[in-house]
Scaffold this active site. Sequence first.
Site, mmCIF file in Angstrom:
data_model
loop_
_atom_site.group_PDB
_atom_site.id
_atom_site.type_symbol
_atom_site.label_atom_id
_atom_site.label_comp_id
_atom_site.label_asym_id
_atom_site.label_seq_id
_atom_site.Cartn_x
_atom_site.Cartn_y
_atom_site.Cartn_z
ATOM 1 N N SER A 53 36.599 40.822 34.908
ATOM 2 C CA SER A 53 35.380 40.800 35.734
ATOM 3 C C SER A 53 34.174 40.919 34.828
ATOM 4 O O SER A 53 34.117 41.807 33.982
ATOM 5 C CB SER A 53 35.299 42.014 36.664
ATOM 6 O OG SER A 53 36.402 42.126 37.453
ATOM 7 N N TYR A 67 46.294 45.559 42.662
ATOM 8 C CA TYR A 67 45.817 45.826 44.029
ATOM 9 C C TYR A 67 45.939 44.615 44.946
ATOM 10 O O TYR A 67 45.772 44.730 46.156
ATOM 11 C CB TYR A 67 44.375 46.357 44.041
ATOM 12 C CG TYR A 67 43.348 45.444 43.413
ATOM 13 C CD1 TYR A 67 42.983 44.238 43.991
ATOM 14 C CD2 TYR A 67 42.734 45.803 42.219
ATOM 15 C CE1 TYR A 67 42.042 43.406 43.408
ATOM 16 C CE2 TYR A 67 41.788 44.983 41.616
ATOM 17 C CZ TYR A 67 41.452 43.770 42.223
ATOM 18 O OH TYR A 67 40.529 42.956 41.621
ATOM 19 N N GLU A 68 46.249 43.428 44.371
ATOM 20 C CA GLU A 68 46.431 42.244 45.223
ATOM 21 C C GLU A 68 47.745 42.325 45.996
ATOM 22 O O GLU A 68 47.989 41.543 46.917
ATOM 23 C CB GLU A 68 46.352 40.972 44.373
ATOM 24 C CG GLU A 68 44.936 40.724 43.867
ATOM 25 C CD GLU A 68 44.839 39.606 42.841
ATOM 26 O OE1 GLU A 68 45.486 38.566 43.040
ATOM 27 O OE2 GLU A 68 44.131 39.781 41.838
ATOM 28 N N ASN A 82 29.247 50.381 35.155
ATOM 29 C CA ASN A 82 28.658 51.391 36.059
ATOM 30 C C ASN A 82 29.117 52.767 35.608
ATOM 31 O O ASN A 82 30.156 52.886 34.945
ATOM 32 C CB ASN A 82 29.126 51.141 37.511
ATOM 33 C CG ASN A 82 30.638 51.117 37.641
ATOM 34 O OD1 ASN A 82 31.275 50.094 37.353
ATOM 35 N ND2 ASN A 82 31.219 52.236 38.007
ATOM 36 N N HIS A 110 36.374 36.162 38.822
ATOM 37 C CA HIS A 110 37.653 35.834 38.172
ATOM 38 C C HIS A 110 37.918 34.383 38.526
ATOM 39 O O HIS A 110 38.398 34.075 39.605
ATOM 40 C CB HIS A 110 38.783 36.692 38.745
ATOM 41 C CG HIS A 110 38.679 38.131 38.397
ATOM 42 N ND1 HIS A 110 39.536 38.748 37.532
ATOM 43 C CD2 HIS A 110 37.809 39.059 38.784
ATOM 44 C CE1 HIS A 110 39.187 40.011 37.410
ATOM 45 N NE2 HIS A 110 38.147 40.228 38.166
ATOM 46 N N HIS A 132 30.817 45.942 43.762
ATOM 47 C CA HIS A 132 31.335 44.889 42.866
ATOM 48 C C HIS A 132 30.200 44.015 42.321
ATOM 49 O O HIS A 132 30.279 43.536 41.192
ATOM 50 C CB HIS A 132 32.370 44.048 43.635
ATOM 51 C CG HIS A 132 33.064 43.019 42.802
ATOM 52 N ND1 HIS A 132 33.825 43.352 41.692
ATOM 53 C CD2 HIS A 132 33.106 41.665 42.884
ATOM 54 C CE1 HIS A 132 34.299 42.235 41.141
ATOM 55 N NE2 HIS A 132 33.876 41.201 41.856
ATOM 56 N N ALA A 176 36.011 45.088 32.965
ATOM 57 C CA ALA A 176 34.847 45.862 33.393
ATOM 58 C C ALA A 176 35.378 47.227 33.803
ATOM 59 O O ALA A 176 36.482 47.331 34.336
ATOM 60 C CB ALA A 176 34.201 45.185 34.593
ATOM 61 N N HIS A 221 45.536 41.224 39.688
ATOM 62 C CA HIS A 221 45.523 42.694 39.640
ATOM 63 C C HIS A 221 46.625 43.274 40.518
ATOM 64 O O HIS A 221 47.025 42.669 41.513
ATOM 65 C CB HIS A 221 44.184 43.237 40.152
ATOM 66 C CG HIS A 221 43.013 42.841 39.317
ATOM 67 N ND1 HIS A 221 42.423 41.605 39.409
ATOM 68 C CD2 HIS A 221 42.332 43.518 38.363
ATOM 69 C CE1 HIS A 221 41.421 41.534 38.542
ATOM 70 N NE2 HIS A 221 41.347 42.671 37.892
ATOM 71 N N MET A 254 40.815 48.852 36.804
ATOM 72 C CA MET A 254 41.978 48.450 37.619
ATOM 73 C C MET A 254 42.821 47.369 36.941
ATOM 74 O O MET A 254 43.462 46.572 37.629
ATOM 75 C CB MET A 254 41.490 47.959 38.983
ATOM 76 C CG MET A 254 40.651 48.993 39.728
ATOM 77 S SD MET A 254 40.034 48.343 41.288
ATOM 78 C CE MET A 254 38.766 49.547 41.686
ATOM 79 N N SER A 255 42.825 47.337 35.631
ATOM 80 C CA SER A 255 43.565 46.250 34.958
ATOM 81 C C SER A 255 44.059 46.697 33.588
ATOM 82 O O SER A 255 44.162 47.892 33.306
ATOM 83 C CB SER A 255 42.646 45.030 34.804
ATOM 84 O OG SER A 255 41.624 45.311 33.882
HETATM 85 N N1 HPA Z 1 36.328 52.138 38.746
HETATM 86 C C1 HPA Z 1 37.393 51.310 38.691
HETATM 87 N N2 HPA Z 1 37.310 50.050 38.290
HETATM 88 C C2 HPA Z 1 36.107 49.586 37.923
HETATM 89 C C3 HPA Z 1 34.955 50.400 37.960
HETATM 90 C C4 HPA Z 1 35.074 51.748 38.389
HETATM 91 O O1 HPA Z 1 34.104 52.513 38.437
HETATM 92 N N3 HPA Z 1 33.930 49.622 37.524
HETATM 93 C C5 HPA Z 1 34.430 48.407 37.241
HETATM 94 N N4 HPA Z 1 35.763 48.370 37.473
#
Ligand code: HPA
Length: 276
Positions: free
Chosen positions: A39, A99-100, A238, A71, A250, A127, A97, A214-215
Amino acid sequence: MTSNQLLYSDPLKAAEQAASEIAKRTGVLSHDIALVMGSGWVDAVSVLGSPDFECNADEITGFLPPAVEGHSGKIRSYSIKSGDKILRALVFLGRTHLYEGKGIEPVVHGVRTAVKAGCKVVILTNACGGINTSYSVGQPVLIRDHISLTATSPLIGAHFVDLTDLYSKRIRAIVKAADNSLAEGVYVHWRGPTYETPAEILMMRALGADLVGMSTVPEAIAAHALGAEVLGISLVTNAAAGVTGEKLNHEEVIAAGKAAATRMGTLLKEVIPKLL
Ligand code: HPA
């Protein structure tokens, strides 16, 4: 058998099949290095110039169509000059991912395919949220180690792989020599798709984590288990939940990636020739 059935019934054979399709389609018998652009990283590849080849990932055995904005679901092949040699880079724009909900096999299919296609080095980008309060948004951080909180491994069976040097020390030293302002941190893998709660972030910090996303972790394990050297680079998009009190979204993750794209692409372009 369809290509997706092969992925679930014999993931390594599906990766070999995908690698042979890539060799045929690109005309490149063996690639040297793979990059997975997560991402917010997709724009960074424009710094690598024009690809020699591009296709939609789902034209190749075992790859699923992309599920997330940011993506794009493409596979590209690039030539990168390294002294008097040409390195062949296989680039995945986007990833699948956990989570999919499609299982772990599609999550690691790209890196397995890359190793079967000849790649000795796999660069994983992502990210992430910054847990360590010394990090700022837009900052790249090299992954030094990880903590897996998903209780999911891409490996099955009595396959006791050592992960002491999962994020290659050799490669981290080369990247830091190219940019000595780069920090290193511990990445924690969170299944998602929810972002973490502030209490979960406090727990992760207490466990020793600096970054959360998450990856990356399953791919790093799968690539290492097949013998590739792994570099992981997180872009802090972030502050993690509860760190500033701001809500997470996102769009902010994608925007931070776009803002840092040229710096990240330049860093990759500079270090790739030094890795092989
Ligand atoms: N948490 C989990 N995954 C992320 C985050 C986060 O704060 N930022 C970007 N991907």
